[in-house]
Design an enzyme around this catalytic site. Structure first.
Site, PDB file in Angstrom:
ATOM      1  N   HIS A 187       4.959  11.858  -9.184  1.00 46.82           N
ATOM      2  CA  HIS A 187       3.858  12.916  -9.327  1.00 46.82           C
ATOM      3  C   HIS A 187       3.817  13.379 -10.623  1.00 46.82           C
ATOM      4  CE1 HIS A 187       4.368  12.808  -5.024  1.00 46.82           C
ATOM      5  NE2 HIS A 187       2.970  13.027  -4.939  1.00 46.82           N
ATOM      6  N   GLU A 426      -1.247   7.501   4.997  1.00 49.18           N
ATOM      7  CA  GLU A 426      -0.285   7.234   4.047  1.00 49.18           C
ATOM      8  C   GLU A 426       0.924   6.705   4.616  1.00 49.18           C
ATOM      9  OE1 GLU A 426       0.537  10.245   1.374  1.00 49.18           O
ATOM     10  OE2 GLU A 426       0.498  11.837   2.997  1.00 49.18           O
ATOM     11  N   ASP A 450       1.703   6.417  -1.077  1.00 47.77           N
ATOM     12  CA  ASP A 450       2.881   6.378  -0.351  1.00 47.77           C
ATOM     13  C   ASP A 450       2.472   5.368   0.607  1.00 47.77           C
ATOM     14  OD1 ASP A 450       4.597   8.654  -0.867  1.00 47.77           O
ATOM     15  OD2 ASP A 450       3.139  10.108  -0.226  1.00 47.77           O
ATOM     16  N   CYS A 497      -7.751   8.632  -1.707  1.00 49.12           N
ATOM     17  CA  CYS A 497      -7.564   9.554  -2.712  1.00 49.12           C
ATOM     18  C   CYS A 497      -6.156   9.176  -3.445  1.00 49.12           C
ATOM     19  CB  CYS A 497      -7.293  10.871  -2.028  1.00 49.12           C
ATOM     20  SG  CYS A 497      -6.103  10.916  -0.714  1.00 49.12           S
TER      21      CYS A 497
END
Ligand code: PEP
Ligand code: MG
Length: 536
Positions: A187, A426, A450, A497
């Site tokens: 992240h 995900e 993920d 996304c």
């Protein structure tokens, strides 16, 4: 000149001085005070130095950013004048026989806890000031340099950066990130893309680089320390070329995302913060496809209130003026840890207690967020999206909760909007049963970060595995295709996304699959639009 090699996370060239990032929360090891009187003197001296620093910062801020922003340094000085704070530290040294630095860290924790448990938002926020000012005194005692929030823009070099450390940095003061640890799919890496800041991971760093001039080449992954004049000149030119390239992209603003044969796709932006909205508008996004709401929770001392969240979501809705804004509910856990949640350490956090699993257990926290999103729905085109879904039972439970929250808002006569509900696909489980899940929700958005991690059984945080993390793996592409087909059969839209959405080598594949929307870091919107408009 020294040259080092790292792995590029986000492209771009940065030239500037290095600021070596030292964690504010440097672990202070508890040590006995060999000489209590000496420790007390050391504390008093450090306090005096801290006050001098704060005085200088106040003057600098006053002349550069005005009274409102300068006041914070006065407030910090006042904490250092507080008798109770002083007494706590001196008593800790005397009665618990700990050294000064540890006593100061105890005081920081103690008073921050008192403030954060107060009802009043103003006092709650003072908790951060107490920690900040204690950190300053600790740094002086420990002989560590400050990673100043007010220094000149610099290349931040660090061993590692957590998402909460990254999000707290003043973007205008960061030219690039260079870290030793961290993976390309973490992240922190994603944040650097959203902030549009060049970043390298996997660089063998050295503390003595602090203050030296350096160059980050975010394309090749090269990192130059004290570059010679020829190298500097070369990269200055490269930077100019980059600026020109951006200007060419600017010509695509206002144009459609349409192929030469007329196929269209929506291009939206991923954000983590209200501050990112500027880049969303600047890059002409068609909406917000992923608002990572957890960043409102990170880097704080306590839960964001309903009002705080409402203001952030409303701002996004109003700024986008009718364009879609998809707010993903709290997705913490794994690398996104928040102190005040006091989560137990897990052996396998990526597969642990995270995201929707926490929200469905901690219903009060979840309901506060749902209220804020629903209320913001009255100000624009807002949708809610739920992360880490693995079953239709979860969706049913969430939908019931949303109905309860709506009922409460109605009763309280608080306006809210008609908000669509979607899920992230995900987990392999969600992808495989996407035909069932499609009947329960209004849209899907595929989280390839993920999905890749769980399908390939590769920890996205582990930089040793970066070369195995193959998001182009046939299994991932097949799952995406399957999800798109299942979504369309049920008449709902399917977007992507995850970071794969920004992969220009796959844009044509996604168009052929029938993906309805790609949501990417703002800086990728115009380059993808360019590619789309050149496809036959
Ligand atoms: C994903 O997993 O692809 C995603 C978009 O969510 P995050 O990266 O925040 O886990
Ligand atoms: Mg995810």
């Amino acid at each position: 000149m020294e040259k080092h090699q790292g792995k590029s996370v986000f492209a771009g060239v940065a030239i500037g001085k290095i600021s070596f990032y030292i964690k504010d929360k440097a672990e202070v090891v508890k040590r006995e005070a060999d000489d209590q009187q000496l420790e007390i003197e050391l504390f008093k001296n450090a306090k005096k130095q801290a006050k001098e620093q704060l005085g200088q910062l106040y003057e600098k801020a006053l002349s550069e950013v005005g009274m409102d922003n300068a006041r914070i340094f006065q407030a910090h000085s006042m904490i250092l004048n507080d008798e109770e704070y002083d007494t706590f530290i001196i008593d800790a040294i005397k009665e618990q026989n700990v050294h000064a630095e540890f006593a100061v860290s105890m005081a920081g924790e103690h008073f921050a806890k008192i403030f954060s448990s107060m009802e009043d938002d103003y006092f709650k926020e003072r908790a951060a000031d107490i920690k900040d000012v204690s950190g300053r005194v600790q740094r002086i005692l420990g002989g560590r340099k400050e990673t100043s929030k007010t220094s000149e823009p610099a290349i931040i070099v660090a061993e590692d950066l957590t998402p909460s450390e990254t999000i707290q940095m003043d973007k205008s003061k960061v030219l690039a990130f260079v870290t030793m640890l961290g993976s390309a799919n973490s992240h922190t890496a994603i944040l650097s893309k959203t902030m549009n800041i060049p970043a390298l991971v996997g660089v063998e760093i050295k503390k003595e680089w602090d203050g030296k001039v350096a160059i980050v080449d975010g394309i090749t992954g090269d990192f130059y320390i004290e570059p010679d004049e020829n190298t500097l000149e070369y990269f200055r030119r490269k930077k100019q070329e980059e600026t020109k390239k951006r200007e060419l992209y600017n010509e695509l603003k206002g144009k459609e995302n349409i192929t030469l044969s007329g196929k269209q796709i929506e291009l939206c932006a991923n954000i983590g913060n209200v501050a990112d909205l500027e880049a969303v508008v600047e890059n002409d996004a068609g909406g917000i496809g992923l608002f990572r709401s957890e960043f409102l929770y990170l880097g704080k001392n306590d839960y964001p209130t309903e009002e705080e969240q409402f203001e952030a979501y409303k701002k996004a809705a109003e700024t986008m003026a009718g364009k879609p804004v998809i707010i993903r509910t709290l997705d913490i856990g794994a690398d996104k840890q928040i102190d005040y949640f006091q989560m137990e350490k897990e052996d396998n956090p990526a597969m642990g207690y995270r995201a929707i699993r926490i929200c469905l257990k901690e219903k009060d926290i979840f309901k506060t967020q749902l209220r804020a999103i629903l209320r913001a729905g009255a100000y624009g085109n807002v949708s809610i999206m739920y992360p880490m879904i693995i079953s239709d039972l979860e969706i049913k439970e969430i939908k019931e909760l949303v109905e309860t929250v709506k009922g409460e808002l109605l009763k309280e006569k608080i306006p809210f909007g008609n908000v669509a509900q979607g899920i992230m696909i995900e987990t392999p489980a969600a992808a495989i049963i996407s035909d069932l899940l499609a009947k329960e929700v209004d849209f899907f958005s595929i989280g390839t970060n993920d999905l890749t991690q769980y399908t390939l059984a590769i920890d996205r945080q582990n930089n040793k595995l970066d070369s195995f993390y193959d998001a182009h793996h046939e299994s991932i592409l097949r799952l995406i295709k399957m999800v798109v087909n299942n979504g369309h059969k049920a008449g709902i839209k399917v977007g992507i996304c995850g970071e794969l959405a920004a992969d220009l080598s796959l844009t044509e594949t996604f168009l052929k699959m029938g993906v309805d929307e790609l949501s990417v870091s703002p800086a990728f919107i115009l380059p993808i639009r360019k590619v789309i408009r050149e496809i036959l």
